[in-house]
Design a protein around this motif. Structure first.
Motif, PDB file in Angstrom:
ATOM      1  N   LYS A  19       1.164  -1.519   0.112  1.00  8.01           N
ATOM      2  CA  LYS A  19       0.044  -0.015   0.475  1.00  8.01           C
ATOM      3  C   LYS A  19       0.951   1.605  -0.256  1.00  8.01           C
ATOM      4  O   LYS A  19       0.628   2.230  -0.348  1.00  8.01           O
ATOM      5  N   GLN A  20       2.245   0.733   0.799  1.00  4.07           N
ATOM      6  CA  GLN A  20       2.829   2.456   0.796  1.00  4.07           C
ATOM      7  C   GLN A  20       3.540   2.727  -0.871  1.00  4.07           C
ATOM      8  O   GLN A  20       3.735   4.256  -0.740  1.00  4.07           O
ATOM      9  N   LEU A  80      -9.954   4.683   5.116  1.00  3.22           N
ATOM     10  CA  LEU A  80      -9.575   3.413   5.606  1.00  3.22           C
ATOM     11  C   LEU A  80      -9.973   2.127   5.705  1.00  3.22           C
ATOM     12  O   LEU A  80      -9.616   0.990   6.555  1.00  3.22           O
ATOM     13  N   GLU A 102     -10.522  -1.777   2.090  1.00  2.00           N
ATOM     14  CA  GLU A 102     -10.197  -3.116   2.997  1.00  2.00           C
ATOM     15  C   GLU A 102     -10.981  -4.524   2.298  1.00  2.00           C
ATOM     16  O   GLU A 102     -10.723  -6.029   2.256  1.00  2.00           O
ATOM     17  N   GLU A 112      -3.524  -5.211  12.093  1.00  2.09           N
ATOM     18  CA  GLU A 112      -2.508  -4.668  11.146  1.00  2.09           C
ATOM     19  C   GLU A 112      -3.489  -3.228  11.021  1.00  2.09           C
ATOM     20  O   GLU A 112      -3.018  -2.099  10.951  1.00  2.09           O
ATOM     21  N   SER A 113      -4.444  -3.043  11.466  1.00  2.00           N
ATOM     22  CA  SER A 113      -4.891  -1.278  11.171  1.00  2.00           C
ATOM     23  C   SER A 113      -4.566  -0.974  12.685  1.00  2.00           C
ATOM     24  O   SER A 113      -4.791   0.292  12.315  1.00  2.00           O
ATOM     25  N   ASN A 117      -2.063  -1.201  13.999  1.00  2.00           N
ATOM     26  CA  ASN A 117      -0.987  -1.124  14.111  1.00  2.00           C
ATOM     27  C   ASN A 117      -1.114   0.114  13.204  1.00  2.00           C
ATOM     28  O   ASN A 117      -0.194   0.624  13.737  1.00  2.00           O
ATOM     29  N   ASN A 118      -1.264   0.731  12.157  1.00  2.00           N
ATOM     30  CA  ASN A 118      -1.572   1.182  10.603  1.00  2.00           C
ATOM     31  C   ASN A 118      -1.232   2.633  11.738  1.00  2.00           C
ATOM     32  O   ASN A 118      -1.897   3.146  12.224  1.00  2.00           O
ATOM     33  N   TYR A 119       0.007   3.450  11.257  1.00  2.00           N
ATOM     34  CA  TYR A 119       0.529   4.710  11.728  1.00  2.00           C
ATOM     35  C   TYR A 119       0.657   5.466  10.279  1.00  2.00           C
ATOM     36  O   TYR A 119      -0.168   6.981  10.045  1.00  2.00           O
ATOM     37  N   GLN A 127       8.171  -2.416   3.936  1.00  2.00           N
ATOM     38  CA  GLN A 127       7.516  -1.471   4.252  1.00  2.00           C
ATOM     39  C   GLN A 127       8.095  -0.926   5.904  1.00  2.00           C
ATOM     40  O   GLN A 127       7.372   0.234   6.269  1.00  2.00           O
ATOM     41  N   ASP A 173       7.606   2.642  10.926  1.00  2.00           N
ATOM     42  CA  ASP A 173       7.025   3.420  12.224  1.00  2.00           C
ATOM     43  C   ASP A 173       8.057   2.938  13.122  1.00  2.00           C
ATOM     44  O   ASP A 173       7.768   3.414  13.553  1.00  2.00           O
TER      45      ASP A 173
END
Lengths: 276, 295
Positions: free
Chosen positions: A117-118, A140, A144, A203-204, A206-208, B229, B232
């Motif tokens: 995604k990045q 967000l 998904e 994952e969600s 954690n998502n930053y 990736q 963080d």
């Protein structure tokens, strides 16, 4: 080597590994109960007395801790459920039916699994801006539905465990395709649903990276963004007790949720659906 | 057949979502990468078409090479111990001859670090390993060191901390996936080998390892994607600086920096380069496993 001496080695390793997994978090929760002054005096494994003070400081500090907790829960729960459900649906569509373009779809989905995604985030943020969806949770959650990695897992799982004979039997009984999917296939996929839902939730949760680029309004921020602000210059309040408290609070809900879901996931894995 | 139309119906939500939220952004990224567009103070420069200028300036920049190397080093430092530990643990936990007790508890424990918000975990380590933090205080109390060891001023200690954190967070996940694969193996295969006199090691290398190869491949691919990736942990641990001397600056932290400064052209080109690297690495993994399968 006899099984007994092997067992000694195995247990020792398991204990060391467990210790390394838990120690940091034990120390974190201990530190969250200690005052700043107490913390500077050194390391301790015994809880302090400042738990309530730290809690109150957290509620009244400059960071939107409570609202971000709520936001994170909302985003992580809805995206993980959507993701598991639609990944199973898509995998079933490919696994159980024969239509033109099926092979191409599968190949493309597996190839696109590689795209993080990045890599597309610049275009994604641009698109979200044009759709006027900044400071909204929709970008967000909704994307998904199409998670190639989860789809791949689901289709592999179906190939090894989904008995098509049950689907055929339901068809002979006259059940509609949608009914078969929701009432026959989905229950059989429960272990996979649970496993991937937990992975997606984490994952969600954690998502930053992406939320930090989309959510700017203080009331919309998620937990990781708030954590990242702990060290920022705007928050120059170096009360270490408070910092440990916020970190501890940020991981508390996932710990509680895990206590419930871990039974589901582990029983799902060990019972393994259908044998064969 | 009419029924097969249902297949199309079932894949429709996925397809639409994918086209809008992934395929379209890819097109935007590609498009932007060919335009010069950045902000100079309050003034926007561009966008105007500039061909491969963004790519040329990025590739001739020694920084990119350095950040790629940093990312690769930290990933390998974390992944090697992780995959070795996971395979061993999964083999032990699935070995009925060992008859281990408390497997359930252990599985719950090792997956636990994965639940922790990476940002929180990094923030925690930042506090623990600070110059006046508990780890230094403890080491001085025991008498191992006389003055605080500055973990975040040394390249290898900072990298090791990042790798250690990544390994701790992900080995439980990997172990559970591998274990699920090993437990899914038909028990009669294992029993037949054991009746024929195979020991635990032979059962593992001849029966289990070949049969879990698809899951092993899945684990390697997802970890590889995760490694590229990496963001963080080093971002929070070094407050986005990648210090000391930008030796822990990952490729994604670099992208984040450019996006933050609204250098859209360069960000686009960097994204495309990142994509090409990912695609190449995945192709290697795929072709290697494909060759083994045909052998």
């Amino acid at each position: 080597m006899s099984n007994n001496s092997r067992r000694v080695i195995v247990y020792s390793v398991l204990i060391i590994v467990s210790f390394l997994c838990l120690f940091w978090f034990y120390a974190l929760f201990i530190n969250a109960t200690r005052s700043n002054g107490d913390l500077t005096r050194g390391f301790s494994l015994i809880p302090g007395t400042a738990l309530i003070d730290n809690w109150n400081n957290m509620l009244h500090c400059a960071l939107p801790v409570m609202s971000s907790m709520k936001n994170s829960l909302l985003v992580a729960l809805s995206s993980s459920i959507l993701c598991s459900y639609f990944s199973i649906m898509t995998a079933y569509g490919i696994h159980a039916y024969c239509f033109p373009g099926r092979k191409i779809f599968y190949t493309l989905a597996v190839c696109f699994m590689m795209i993080p995604k990045q890599v597309t985030v610049l275009g994604f943020v641009d698109l979200v801006g044009r759709m006027h969806l900044r400071d909204s949770f929709i970008p967000l959650i909704i994307p998904e539905i199409a998670a190639p990695i989860v789809f791949y897992y689901m289709i592999k799982y179906m190939e090894s465990t989904l008995p098509m004979s049950l689907v055929e039997a339901a068809r002979i009984d006259g059940a509609s395709e949608l009914y078969i999917f929701n009432r026959v296939v989905l229950p059989l996929m429960r272990p996979a649903f649970a496993v991937q839902m937990i992975f997606k939730f984490v994952e969600s949760w954690n998502n930053y990276f992406i939320p930090a680029l989309i959510l700017h309004d203080d009331s919309k921020k998620t937990m990781p963004i708030v954590i990242s602000l702990l060290r920022s210059s705007n928050f120059a309040n170096y009360d270490n007790g408070l910092i440990y408290m916020v970190i501890a609070f940020s991981i508390l809900p996932s710990v509680i949720i895990y206590l419930f879901l871990s039974r589901l996931i582990i029983s799902g894995i060990t019972s393994g659906g259908v044998k064969g | 057949m009419k029924r097969n139309k249902w297949g199309l119906f079932f894949i429709l939500p996925y397809t639409v979502t994918y086209l809008v939220f992934t395929a379209l952004p890819i097109v935007i990224v590609l498009y932007r990468s060919f335009f010069t567009n950045y902000w100079k103070g309050l003034k926007e420069v561009g966008p105007f078409f500039s061909g491969f200028d963004n790519y040329v300036s990025l590739l001739s920049d020694s920084n990119l090479h350095m950040y790629l190397t940093n990312t690769a080093i930290m990933w390998i430092m974390g992944f090697l111990p992780q995959i070795i530990l996971s395979v061993i643990l999964a083999a032990w936990l699935s070995d009925h001859r060992l008859g281990l007790k408390g497997v359930q508890f252990f599985k719950t424990v090792i997956y636990f670090p994965n639940l922790i918000i990476a940002a929180s975990f990094a923030s925690l380590f930042f506090s623990f390993f600070a110059n006046t933090g508990p780890v230094n205080t403890l080491l001085m109390d025991i008498g191992i060191i006389d003055e605080p060891y500055m973990f975040f001023s040394n390249t290898w200690s900072t990298r090791s901390l990042v790798a250690f954190m990544n390994c701790t967070m992900w080995f439980g996940n990997t172990t559970l996936l591998l274990l699920a694969g090993m437990l899914g193996i038909d028990p009669s295969l294992r029993e037949a080998a054991e009746v024929d006199g195979a020991n635990s090691k032979q059962v593992f290398t001849r029966i289990i390892l070949p049969l879990i190869r698809p899951i092993l491949l899945y684990v390697i691919i997802t970890s590889l994607i995760g490694g590229i990736q990496m963001f963080d942990v080093p971002q929070i641990l070094t407050k986005g600086t990648g210090n000391p001397g930008r030796t822990t600056m990952t490729i994604l932290m670099y992208l984040n920096k450019h996006m933050y400064s609204k250098n859209y052209g360069i960000s686009g080109a960097l994204s495309v380069i990142l994509f090409l690297i990912t695609a190449m690495l995945s192709l290697i993994v795929f072709s290697v496993s494909f060759r083994q399968e045909r052998r």
